[in-house]
Design a protein around this motif. Structure first.
Motif, PDB file in Angstrom:
ATOM      1  N   LYS A  53     -51.990  56.289 -36.989  1.00  0.00           N
ATOM      2  CA  LYS A  53     -51.414  56.223 -35.640  1.00  0.00           C
ATOM      3  C   LYS A  53     -50.206  55.290 -35.580  1.00  0.00           C
ATOM      4  O   LYS A  53     -49.178  55.625 -34.975  1.00  0.00           O
ATOM      5  CB  LYS A  53     -52.492  55.771 -34.661  1.00  0.00           C
ATOM      6  N   SER A  54     -50.302  54.116 -36.203  1.00  0.00           N
ATOM      7  CA  SER A  54     -49.178  53.172 -36.170  1.00  0.00           C
ATOM      8  C   SER A  54     -47.984  53.716 -36.939  1.00  0.00           C
ATOM      9  O   SER A  54     -46.837  53.551 -36.522  1.00  0.00           O
ATOM     10  CB  SER A  54     -49.606  51.820 -36.749  1.00  0.00           C
ATOM     11  N   THR A  55     -48.242  54.396 -38.048  1.00  0.00           N
ATOM     12  CA  THR A  55     -47.158  55.020 -38.808  1.00  0.00           C
ATOM     13  C   THR A  55     -46.441  56.067 -37.964  1.00  0.00           C
ATOM     14  O   THR A  55     -45.208  56.154 -37.950  1.00  0.00           O
ATOM     15  CB  THR A  55     -47.710  55.669 -40.088  1.00  0.00           C
ATOM     16  N   VAL A  56     -47.213  56.866 -37.239  1.00  0.00           N
ATOM     17  CA  VAL A  56     -46.626  57.874 -36.357  1.00  0.00           C
ATOM     18  C   VAL A  56     -45.827  57.198 -35.244  1.00  0.00           C
ATOM     19  O   VAL A  56     -44.694  57.600 -34.935  1.00  0.00           O
ATOM     20  CB  VAL A  56     -47.726  58.783 -35.775  1.00  0.00           C
ATOM     21  N   THR A  57     -46.375  56.147 -34.649  1.00  0.00           N
ATOM     22  CA  THR A  57     -45.683  55.433 -33.569  1.00  0.00           C
ATOM     23  C   THR A  57     -44.333  54.914 -34.032  1.00  0.00           C
ATOM     24  O   THR A  57     -43.300  55.111 -33.372  1.00  0.00           O
ATOM     25  CB  THR A  57     -46.545  54.247 -33.076  1.00  0.00           C
ATOM     26  N   VAL A  58     -44.331  54.244 -35.178  1.00  0.00           N
ATOM     27  CA  VAL A  58     -43.110  53.633 -35.706  1.00  0.00           C
ATOM     28  C   VAL A  58     -42.044  54.688 -35.973  1.00  0.00           C
ATOM     29  O   VAL A  58     -40.871  54.521 -35.600  1.00  0.00           O
ATOM     30  CB  VAL A  58     -43.443  52.849 -36.993  1.00  0.00           C
ATOM     31  N   ASN A  59     -42.424  55.777 -36.601  1.00  0.00           N
ATOM     32  CA  ASN A  59     -41.430  56.779 -36.973  1.00  0.00           C
ATOM     33  C   ASN A  59     -40.998  57.649 -35.797  1.00  0.00           C
ATOM     34  O   ASN A  59     -39.851  58.114 -35.756  1.00  0.00           O
ATOM     35  CB  ASN A  59     -41.963  57.626 -38.131  1.00  0.00           C
ATOM     36  N   LEU A  60     -41.872  57.858 -34.811  1.00  0.00           N
ATOM     37  CA  LEU A  60     -41.432  58.521 -33.577  1.00  0.00           C
ATOM     38  C   LEU A  60     -40.410  57.658 -32.853  1.00  0.00           C
ATOM     39  O   LEU A  60     -39.399  58.163 -32.345  1.00  0.00           O
ATOM     40  CB  LEU A  60     -42.625  58.799 -32.662  1.00  0.00           C
ATOM     41  N   ALA A  61     -40.664  56.347 -32.814  1.00  0.00           N
ATOM     42  CA  ALA A  61     -39.712  55.432 -32.177  1.00  0.00           C
ATOM     43  C   ALA A  61     -38.363  55.478 -32.880  1.00  0.00           C
ATOM     44  O   ALA A  61     -37.307  55.537 -32.234  1.00  0.00           O
ATOM     45  CB  ALA A  61     -40.270  54.006 -32.181  1.00  0.00           C
ATOM     46  N   MET A  62     -38.378  55.477 -34.208  1.00  0.00           N
ATOM     47  CA  MET A  62     -37.129  55.532 -34.965  1.00  0.00           C
ATOM     48  C   MET A  62     -36.408  56.861 -34.749  1.00  0.00           C
ATOM     49  O   MET A  62     -35.179  56.904 -34.634  1.00  0.00           O
ATOM     50  CB  MET A  62     -37.403  55.320 -36.447  1.00  0.00           C
ATOM     51  N   ALA A  63     -37.163  57.956 -34.682  1.00  0.00           N
ATOM     52  CA  ALA A  63     -36.545  59.269 -34.463  1.00  0.00           C
ATOM     53  C   ALA A  63     -35.892  59.340 -33.085  1.00  0.00           C
ATOM     54  O   ALA A  63     -34.778  59.869 -32.940  1.00  0.00           O
ATOM     55  CB  ALA A  63     -37.589  60.371 -34.616  1.00  0.00           C
ATOM     56  N   LEU A  64     -36.567  58.813 -32.069  1.00  0.00           N
ATOM     57  CA  LEU A  64     -35.985  58.798 -30.721  1.00  0.00           C
ATOM     58  C   LEU A  64     -34.750  57.911 -30.676  1.00  0.00           C
ATOM     59  O   LEU A  64     -33.738  58.250 -30.048  1.00  0.00           O
ATOM     60  CB  LEU A  64     -37.026  58.301 -29.712  1.00  0.00           C
ATOM     61  N   LYS A  65     -34.813  56.770 -31.377  1.00  0.00           N
ATOM     62  CA  LYS A  65     -33.662  55.871 -31.424  1.00  0.00           C
ATOM     63  C   LYS A  65     -32.474  56.539 -32.106  1.00  0.00           C
ATOM     64  O   LYS A  65     -31.332  56.441 -31.658  1.00  0.00           O
ATOM     65  CB  LYS A  65     -34.068  54.575 -32.127  1.00  0.00           C
ATOM     66  N   LYS A  66     -32.720  57.250 -33.209  1.00  0.00           N
ATOM     67  CA  LYS A  66     -31.639  57.918 -33.933  1.00  0.00           C
ATOM     68  C   LYS A  66     -31.003  59.031 -33.103  1.00  0.00           C
ATOM     69  O   LYS A  66     -29.842  59.375 -33.300  1.00  0.00           O
ATOM     70  CB  LYS A  66     -32.154  58.476 -35.266  1.00  0.00           C
ATOM     71  N   SER A  67     -31.759  59.574 -32.154  1.00  0.00           N
ATOM     72  CA  SER A  67     -31.202  60.614 -31.286  1.00  0.00           C
ATOM     73  C   SER A  67     -30.257  60.018 -30.238  1.00  0.00           C
ATOM     74  O   SER A  67     -29.496  60.755 -29.613  1.00  0.00           O
ATOM     75  CB  SER A  67     -32.326  61.371 -30.575  1.00  0.00           C
ATOM     76  N   GLY A  68     -30.326  58.696 -30.043  1.00  0.00           N
ATOM     77  CA  GLY A  68     -29.470  58.035 -29.060  1.00  0.00           C
ATOM     78  C   GLY A  68     -30.214  57.371 -27.924  1.00  0.00           C
ATOM     79  O   GLY A  68     -29.593  56.804 -27.017  1.00  0.00           O
ATOM     80  N   ALA A  69     -31.540  57.399 -27.946  1.00  0.00           N
ATOM     81  CA  ALA A  69     -32.339  56.808 -26.870  1.00  0.00           C
ATOM     82  C   ALA A  69     -32.550  55.311 -27.104  1.00  0.00           C
ATOM     83  O   ALA A  69     -32.474  54.821 -28.237  1.00  0.00           O
ATOM     84  CB  ALA A  69     -33.686  57.507 -26.764  1.00  0.00           C
TER      85      ALA A  69
END
Length: 367
Positions: free
Chosen positions: A114-130
């Motif tokens: 779960k924490s791995t998913v959280t971290v990488n979802l956050a990074m993916a959203l950040k890379k999109s510009g959020a």
């Protein structure tokens, strides 16, 4: 000198036939068309998406161009600027007031990543510009500092409106707070439920988060005091449930989903993420080995009629990235990056659909 052959009104009329695929209304009605500039057989305008992680960005662009060419003239040169303004239904919120969307990342069982998913979802959203933040709500087992390579960092205290506020740690462009930043790395946090709940409330009320599009809350496994404190303290946009495909994990996912769906809690399930869905060796990128069973998360999503946001493979580099404090989404490995990117886009899509309904999630009242 040529003459203007088109007008803003004609452009708007053409674009009013273009539907936003998720929200099922046209772009003009949704006020997504801005800054129209017309010239001689040319037009420039901006499409304001509901999220920078919109998976349908290119489809919307194509549909706009087709509408103008088909309804006005194929000779018109169309230039479209794509930007985003993340939607929210959290106006006048007393806590996390600058945060547009609060998303709980939950799992019924520990060890599902779960924490791995959280971290990488956050990074993916950040890379999109959020603009993205993370609250590590696992008070007794905080993982976020390690996964971001920030174990030795400590937050600073600043004054805001006469009150001492904690400044969140910023790493890789993500704002975050965790009990791991506030206690010695090797010490155990042996707290009863009320103390852990109070720490979570401080993460909401005593941290200067500023303006964020999304804040992800990495919850501990199961259904505990922390979960109840969360839904009592802030109204959530929704929850994401992480599972692995095997039955022993899915059995606990049932409990997690049923907790959020209890009438007195009533938090929308934005979707399910199936982690460790299959194993793909780096040297055999086209091969899939279903070590923990196949499509368990997909079947669970169908059972509860919620979206399957994504299926994340087991890849050695994901584990290495977590251990080294460098989330795998920071690199451009095709298998893992695409899996997390598409999952983050699906999550942002569900948040936009949720917000379009206009129905806020109420805080749970204890009577």
């Amino acid at each position: 000198m040529g003459e203007f052959t088109i007008t803003k009104e004609k452009i708007l009329q053409a674009l009013s036939t273009v539907e936003e695929p998720d929200l099922k209304k046209d772009l003009v009605t949704l006020n997504m068309i801005r800054d129209i500039v017309v010239g001689v057989n040319q037009v420039t305008f901006t499409v304001v998406l509901t999220t920078p992680a919109c998976p349908l960005k290119e489809l919307i662009r194509k549909n706009c161009i087709d509408a103008i060419h088909n309804l006005l003239s194929k000779d018109i040169q169309v230039t479209i600027n794509m930007t985003a303004d993340v939607t929210s239904i959290r106006s006048n919120a007393p806590m996390l007031e600058g945060v547009k969307n609060i998303i709980a990342i939950s799992s019924g069982k520990g060890g599902v990543g779960k924490s791995t998913v959280t971290v990488n979802l956050a990074m993916a959203l950040k890379k999109s510009g959020a603009k993205v933040g993370i609250i590590d709500a696992d008070i007794s087992g905080p993982s976020i500092p390690l996964m971001f390579g920030a174990e030795t960092m400590q937050p600073l205290i600043s004054q805001k409106n006469g009150k001492n506020m904690i400044s969140p740690i910023m790493q890789y462009g993500i704002k975050m707070i965790s009990i791991g930043f506030l206690t010695p790395p090797d010490s155990a946090v042996v707290w009863r439920g009320p103390m852990a709940s109070q720490a979570l409330r401080q993460f909401f009320g005593d941290v200067d988060w500023g303006e964020l599009d999304y804040i992800l809350i990495d919850l501990p496994p199961g259904t505990s005091d922390i979960h109840l404190t969360l839904v009592q303290t802030v109204p959530l946009t929704g929850a994401v449930v992480v599972t692995t495909p095997q039955k022993v994990a899915l059995a606990d996912v049932n409990k997690g989903i049923s907790m959020f769906r209890q009438p007195q809690i009533n938090v929308p399930i934005l979707g399910i993420v199936e982690n460790m869905a299959y194993f793909t060796p780096a040297e055999l990128p086209d091969n899939k080995y279903f070590l923990f069973g196949k499509d368990g998360g997909k079947e669970m999503a169908e059972k509860y009629n919620v979206p399957l946001l994504g299926q994340i493979p087991i890849v050695q580099s994901i584990r290495e990235g977590g251990d080294e404090g460098r989330p795998i989404m920071m690199d451009d490995e095709p298998i893992t990056s695409e899996a997390f990117k598409s999952t983050a886009e699906a999550l942002a899509q569900q948040v936009a659909i949720r917000n379009a309904s206009g129905q806020r999630t109420a805080r749970v009242e204890v009577r």
